[in-house]
Design an enzyme around this catalytic site. Structure first.
Site, PDB file in Angstrom:
ATOM      1  N   CYS A 160     -48.776 -26.137  -6.774  1.00  0.00           N
ATOM      2  CA  CYS A 160     -47.617 -25.682  -6.453  1.00  0.00           C
ATOM      3  C   CYS A 160     -47.550 -24.418  -5.491  1.00  0.00           C
ATOM      4  O   CYS A 160     -47.962 -23.454  -5.865  1.00  0.00           O
ATOM      5  CB  CYS A 160     -46.698 -25.275  -7.659  1.00  0.00           C
ATOM      6  SG  CYS A 160     -46.534 -26.740  -8.755  1.00  0.00           S
TER       7      CYS A 160
ATOM      8  N   ARG B 182     -50.749 -26.523  -1.166  1.00  0.00           N
ATOM      9  CA  ARG B 182     -50.812 -26.215  -2.760  1.00  0.00           C
ATOM     10  C   ARG B 182     -50.276 -27.453  -3.419  1.00  0.00           C
ATOM     11  O   ARG B 182     -50.677 -27.391  -4.876  1.00  0.00           O
ATOM     12  CB  ARG B 182     -50.136 -25.098  -2.920  1.00  0.00           C
ATOM     13  CG  ARG B 182     -50.871 -23.752  -2.274  1.00  0.00           C
ATOM     14  CD  ARG B 182     -49.981 -22.486  -2.756  1.00  0.00           C
ATOM     15  NE  ARG B 182     -50.277 -22.120  -4.109  1.00  0.00           N
ATOM     16  CZ  ARG B 182     -51.205 -21.431  -4.199  1.00  0.00           C
ATOM     17  NH1 ARG B 182     -52.084 -20.725  -3.523  1.00  0.00           N
ATOM     18  NH2 ARG B 182     -51.328 -21.119  -5.621  1.00  0.00           N
TER      19      ARG B 182
ATOM     20  N   TRP C  89     -46.781 -29.772  -7.162  1.00  0.00           N
ATOM     21  CA  TRP C  89     -48.218 -30.664  -7.747  1.00  0.00           C
ATOM     22  C   TRP C  89     -47.554 -30.737  -9.153  1.00  0.00           C
ATOM     23  O   TRP C  89     -47.802 -30.174 -10.067  1.00  0.00           O
ATOM     24  CB  TRP C  89     -49.541 -29.899  -7.392  1.00  0.00           C
ATOM     25  CG  TRP C  89     -50.388 -30.811  -7.625  1.00  0.00           C
ATOM     26  CD1 TRP C  89     -50.991 -31.681  -6.721  1.00  0.00           C
ATOM     27  CD2 TRP C  89     -51.289 -30.992  -8.777  1.00  0.00           C
ATOM     28  NE1 TRP C  89     -52.379 -32.480  -7.486  1.00  0.00           N
ATOM     29  CE2 TRP C  89     -52.474 -32.056  -8.607  1.00  0.00           C
ATOM     30  CE3 TRP C  89     -51.131 -30.358 -10.383  1.00  0.00           C
ATOM     31  CZ2 TRP C  89     -53.164 -32.515  -9.774  1.00  0.00           C
ATOM     32  CZ3 TRP C  89     -51.979 -31.015 -11.136  1.00  0.00           C
ATOM     33  CH2 TRP C  89     -52.955 -31.944 -11.021  1.00  0.00           C
TER      34      TRP C  89
ATOM     35  N   ASN D  36     -44.986 -22.290 -11.145  1.00  0.00           N
ATOM     36  CA  ASN D  36     -46.318 -22.958 -10.912  1.00  0.00           C
ATOM     37  C   ASN D  36     -47.164 -22.524 -12.228  1.00  0.00           C
ATOM     38  O   ASN D  36     -47.072 -21.462 -12.715  1.00  0.00           O
ATOM     39  CB  ASN D  36     -46.854 -22.164  -9.922  1.00  0.00           C
ATOM     40  CG  ASN D  36     -48.367 -22.541  -9.718  1.00  0.00           C
ATOM     41  OD1 ASN D  36     -48.880 -23.456 -10.059  1.00  0.00           O
ATOM     42  ND2 ASN D  36     -49.244 -21.511  -9.040  1.00  0.00           N
ATOM     43  N   GLY D  37     -47.891 -23.636 -13.008  1.00  0.00           N
ATOM     44  CA  GLY D  37     -48.610 -23.460 -13.983  1.00  0.00           C
ATOM     45  C   GLY D  37     -47.883 -24.212 -15.007  1.00  0.00           C
ATOM     46  O   GLY D  37     -47.439 -25.247 -14.754  1.00  0.00           O
TER      47      GLY D  37
ATOM     48  N   GLU E 135     -72.348 -33.259  -1.904  1.00  0.00           N
ATOM     49  CA  GLU E 135     -71.211 -32.466  -1.150  1.00  0.00           C
ATOM     50  C   GLU E 135     -70.506 -33.585  -0.047  1.00  0.00           C
ATOM     51  O   GLU E 135     -69.314 -33.751   0.080  1.00  0.00           O
ATOM     52  CB  GLU E 135     -71.389 -31.206  -0.328  1.00  0.00           C
ATOM     53  CG  GLU E 135     -70.621 -30.536   0.389  1.00  0.00           C
ATOM     54  CD  GLU E 135     -69.055 -30.244  -0.043  1.00  0.00           C
ATOM     55  OE1 GLU E 135     -69.237 -30.223  -1.495  1.00  0.00           O
ATOM     56  OE2 GLU E 135     -67.962 -29.883   0.425  1.00  0.00           O
TER      57      GLU E 135
ATOM     58  N   LYS F 106     -66.764 -35.034  -0.105  1.00  0.00           N
ATOM     59  CA  LYS F 106     -65.768 -35.108   1.019  1.00  0.00           C
ATOM     60  C   LYS F 106     -65.397 -36.239   1.365  1.00  0.00           C
ATOM     61  O   LYS F 106     -64.060 -36.853   1.763  1.00  0.00           O
ATOM     62  CB  LYS F 106     -66.795 -34.383   2.373  1.00  0.00           C
ATOM     63  CG  LYS F 106     -66.810 -33.107   2.152  1.00  0.00           C
ATOM     64  CD  LYS F 106     -65.773 -32.039   2.749  1.00  0.00           C
ATOM     65  CE  LYS F 106     -65.203 -31.589   1.412  1.00  0.00           C
ATOM     66  NZ  LYS F 106     -65.714 -30.649   0.820  1.00  0.00           N
TER      67      LYS F 106
ATOM     68  N   GLU G 200     -62.739 -37.693  -1.276  1.00  0.00           N
ATOM     69  CA  GLU G 200     -61.414 -36.974  -1.317  1.00  0.00           C
ATOM     70  C   GLU G 200     -60.468 -37.233   0.006  1.00  0.00           C
ATOM     71  O   GLU G 200     -59.310 -37.089  -0.042  1.00  0.00           O
ATOM     72  CB  GLU G 200     -61.455 -35.421  -1.548  1.00  0.00           C
ATOM     73  CG  GLU G 200     -62.108 -34.616  -0.554  1.00  0.00           C
ATOM     74  CD  GLU G 200     -61.948 -33.197  -1.019  1.00  0.00           C
ATOM     75  OE1 GLU G 200     -62.834 -32.338  -0.628  1.00  0.00           O
ATOM     76  OE2 GLU G 200     -61.213 -32.540  -1.579  1.00  0.00           O
TER      77      GLU G 200
ATOM     78  N   HIS H 123     -84.467 -44.647 -10.831  1.00  0.00           N
ATOM     79  CA  HIS H 123     -84.114 -44.716 -12.325  1.00  0.00           C
ATOM     80  C   HIS H 123     -82.810 -45.270 -12.626  1.00  0.00           C
ATOM     81  O   HIS H 123     -82.153 -44.964 -13.595  1.00  0.00           O
ATOM     82  CB  HIS H 123     -84.048 -43.296 -12.781  1.00  0.00           C
ATOM     83  CG  HIS H 123     -85.730 -42.624 -12.590  1.00  0.00           C
ATOM     84  ND1 HIS H 123     -86.586 -43.017 -13.483  1.00  0.00           N
ATOM     85  CD2 HIS H 123     -86.019 -41.950 -11.538  1.00  0.00           C
ATOM     86  CE1 HIS H 123     -87.715 -42.263 -12.872  1.00  0.00           C
ATOM     87  NE2 HIS H 123     -87.385 -41.657 -12.183  1.00  0.00           N
TER      88      HIS H 123
ATOM     89  N   LYS I 149     -55.018 -27.697  -3.107  1.00  0.00           N
ATOM     90  CA  LYS I 149     -55.769 -26.786  -2.517  1.00  0.00           C
ATOM     91  C   LYS I 149     -56.298 -25.844  -3.968  1.00  0.00           C
ATOM     92  O   LYS I 149     -57.682 -25.379  -3.920  1.00  0.00           O
ATOM     93  CB  LYS I 149     -55.406 -25.952  -1.497  1.00  0.00           C
ATOM     94  CG  LYS I 149     -56.478 -25.169  -1.014  1.00  0.00           C
ATOM     95  CD  LYS I 149     -57.373 -25.626  -0.063  1.00  0.00           C
ATOM     96  CE  LYS I 149     -58.452 -24.716   0.697  1.00  0.00           C
ATOM     97  NZ  LYS I 149     -59.555 -25.446   0.848  1.00  0.00           N
TER      98      LYS I 149
END
Ligand code: M6R
Length: 616
Positions: free
Chosen positions: A2, A27, A75, A101-102, A485, A489, A492, A508, A611
């Site tokens: 948010c 955000r 969000w 936000n939260g 990584e 990438k 997402e 394995h 983000k």
């Protein structure tokens, strides 16, 4: 998660607020909304989906002129991402509008209390209760919105940034924060509030960091900060070191492409001013003294996502250079496993945004157990650096694309600086050895630049594999976190199955996934010095190929040992093993970015993500 903007001054609030939301959209982009005070009433507009939807609405149903306003980009946590749940939320009498936000953890109880008092709640959000509580509190405190906010905040549990306006106090914006971020921008005859400085950087670089449990009241001429108890609060002012152009696309199609291209400069900036005349490290900002650093007998790195991968790479360098045992842990898991911590443990918290709630909670837990916490951060003005014993900024500049790129490389470099500084202070390495490693690091911006010049074939490769169902990544040693990584990438950005494995683990279990034509990206370390890990991974490439999979090999210039087994080769400039992640990661970023573009995805704002992850 948010984005929040508030403005009071002489300009048209809507213009400032919408521009701020555009910069904060990374955000969260489930919905967007604005509210302004006009005359003695409030007007709001809100719409599900991206900010563009709200802008269309504002075009067909414009807001009246106003110089006081707030805006929100969401969000979703509580309630579906629809128009009704979009912020701002307004009190029943239409007087007070709130954005948040939260997560307000005791919202169910507060909601029940309001419902019992006959209040009609129209959304599924936790935020709406605050609008109604403020409206109920306001008459009891003479209509003083700031005092009502203080009183309401004392009743709230959880993490929250709240910003409110009141039609009966038209030149006032009130904000409050606990655990979630909120920064004030100090202007001339105008003031700003936002989740981060990028929202108002076009107007002012003078900012104030709000502390924990503080309320701020803004008018065009004043900024008054108090605690939730109404006591005057100490404020911490800072000047933002970058300007609005740093948060623009600067001619690139996406922020991600721009941020990938910025990596040579970003890495150079992480090193800048930290290597003294004799070629040794001087970390003036390191608030931990030499005695404390010599006492450390264990290092634990805590971080999430990409920052966690940076930590995994750092472990190899830390243990190699300092001989201090180092563990790396996902911040979200850390405090729930009862970790063994004491004064001799150095906890390194890595966070680009400095807002990640999992990381903040983990580092608080570490401090409660007496450990020292060193934060590796990019953004200024939030809780993680303030609550740490020491902070090392990466100076990567604003990272806007949700997928982290330059933050990752600079986090690795910053961790290396910490490791070398420890080695220097504790005498684990001779001065000339430190100087030599720092030279290797200083060569990296130029090598990353070379790497960037040669990534066109990587783009072609990404387009060629656009219909692949899955991509696997393997590596050994520092190549293993690089593989992780690369897979993150791709997940997402391209929304496809991708997994990174330690190459030695293939046999394995994961080798069962191999099938005809499955692309497997292999990160190969330098062959120089007859490295055992190099020999082993060449065998792994053969094992993969023998099962019909397609091998895309990232290998050093001149390493011909991989050529017979590689269906495609991506070359990286020669460099020492520990430096290679700074190069090998770059084509993986480009691969994911190009694949997402080819699939028609939004590269900067991938679905479901935000983000800054400011909730646990
Ligand atoms: O801001 P932080 O560095 O604390 O963020 C940690 C992760 O959320 C972040 O790295 C995330 O994994 C990225 N979107 C990955 O590209």
């Amino acid at each position: 998660m948010c984005g929040i903007v508030g403005y009071v001054g002489e300009k048209q609030a809507l213009t400032v607020v919408v521009e701020g939301l555009r910069r904060l959209e990374y955000r969260g982009y489930d919905s967007a909304g604005v509210a302004v005070v006009c005359g003695d009433r409030l007007e709001t507009r809100k719409k599900a989906g991206k900010l563009a939807n709200l802008e269309v609405l504002l075009g067909s149903d414009p807001l009246p002129a106003s110089t006081t306003g707030i805006g929100h980009t969401r969000w979703a946590t509580h309630g579906a991402p629809n128009d009704v749940n979009a912020h701002p939320h307004v009190s029943e009498d239409g007087r007070i509008a709130v954005i948040h936000n939260g997560i307000i953890e005791n919202f169910a109880e507060l909601r029940a209390e309001l419902a019992a008092d006959g209040v009609l709640l129209t959304s599924e959000t936790d935020t709406e209760v605050v609008a109604h509580l403020l409206a109920a509190q306001s008459p009891l405190v003479g209509g003083d919105l700031a005092e009502a906010m203080r009183q309401v905040c004392r009743r709230l549990e959880g993490a929250f940034t709240l910003v409110a306006i009141d039609s009966e106090q038209p030149n006032l914006v009130v904000g409050a924060r606990r655990n979630s971020p909120l920064v004030v921008g100090r202007g001339e005859g105008e003031n700003f509030l936002a989740s981060d400085v990028s929202a108002f950087i076009a107007y002012t670089r003078e900012a104030i960091e709000l502390g924990q449990d503080q309320v701020v009241a803004l008018t065009p001429e004043s900024i008054v900060v108090t605690t939730f108890d109404g006591e005057p609060a100490e404020i911490s002012e800072f000047t933002v070191t970058w300007d609005a152009s740093a948060a623009e696309k600067g001619g690139y199609d996406t922020f991600m492409l721009k941020e990938i291209a910025e990596q040579p400069r970003a890495v150079a900036d992480t090193l800048r001013g930290r290597i003294g005349r004799e070629g040794l490290l001087q970390l003036d900002e390191m608030r931990l003294g030499d005695v404390e650093l010599r006492e450390i007998d264990k290092i634990i790195i805590i971080a999430c996502g990409t920052a966690y991968h940076a930590g995994l790479i750092a472990k190899y360098a830390i243990e190699h250079w300092t001989r201090i045992p180092c563990e790396v842990e996902l911040a979200s898991e850390f405090r729930y496993r009862d970790p063994i911590l004491d004064r001799q443990t150095l906890v390194v918290a890595i966070s680009q945004s400095v807002e990640t709630m999992d990381t903040l909670m983990a580092m608080r837990h570490a401090r409660e157990q007496g450990s020292r916490v060193l934060a590796i951060c990019n953004t200024q003005g939030s809780t993680i650096p303030r609550e740490s014993d020491a902070v090392l900024y990466t100076h990567a500049g604003p990272e806007v694309a949700v997928a982290s790129t330059k933050a990752f490389l600079t986090q690795v470099v910053a961790c290396y600086l910490v490791a070398l500084y420890l080695a220097q202070v504790r005498g684990n390495k001779f001065g000339d050895e430190i100087v030599a490693i720092l030279r290797q690091l200083s060569d990296m911006p130029q090598k990353i630049d070379l790497m960037l010049d040669t990534v066109e074939p990587v783009r072609e490769l990404a387009r060629a594999f656009v219909h692949a169902r899955s991509v696997l990544f393997i590596g050994r040693h520092v190549g293993y976190p690089v593989a992780l990584e690369g897979a993150l990438k791709l997940k997402e950005l391209a929304y496809m199955h991708a997994e990174g494995f330690a190459a030695g683990e293939l046999k394995h279990g994961p080798i069962a996934l191999l099938e005809e034509g499955l692309p497997v990206i292999v990160v190969v370390p330098s062959p120089r010095g007859r490295s055992v890990i190099h020999e082993k991974i060449v065998s792994n490439i053969q094992e993969v190929r023998a099962r019909g999979a397609l091998t895309i090999v990232i290998a050093e210039e001149g390493d011909e040992s991989v050529t017979p087994y590689a269906d495609h080769i991506i070359r990286v400039p020669e460099c020492p093993t520990l430096m290679q992640p700074l190069l090998a990661t770059v084509p993986l970023q480009v691969f994911a970015c190009e694949m997402a573009t080819a699939k028609g995805h939004d590269v900067d704002q991938p679905r479901n993500l935000a983000k800054s992850v400011t909730v646990e």
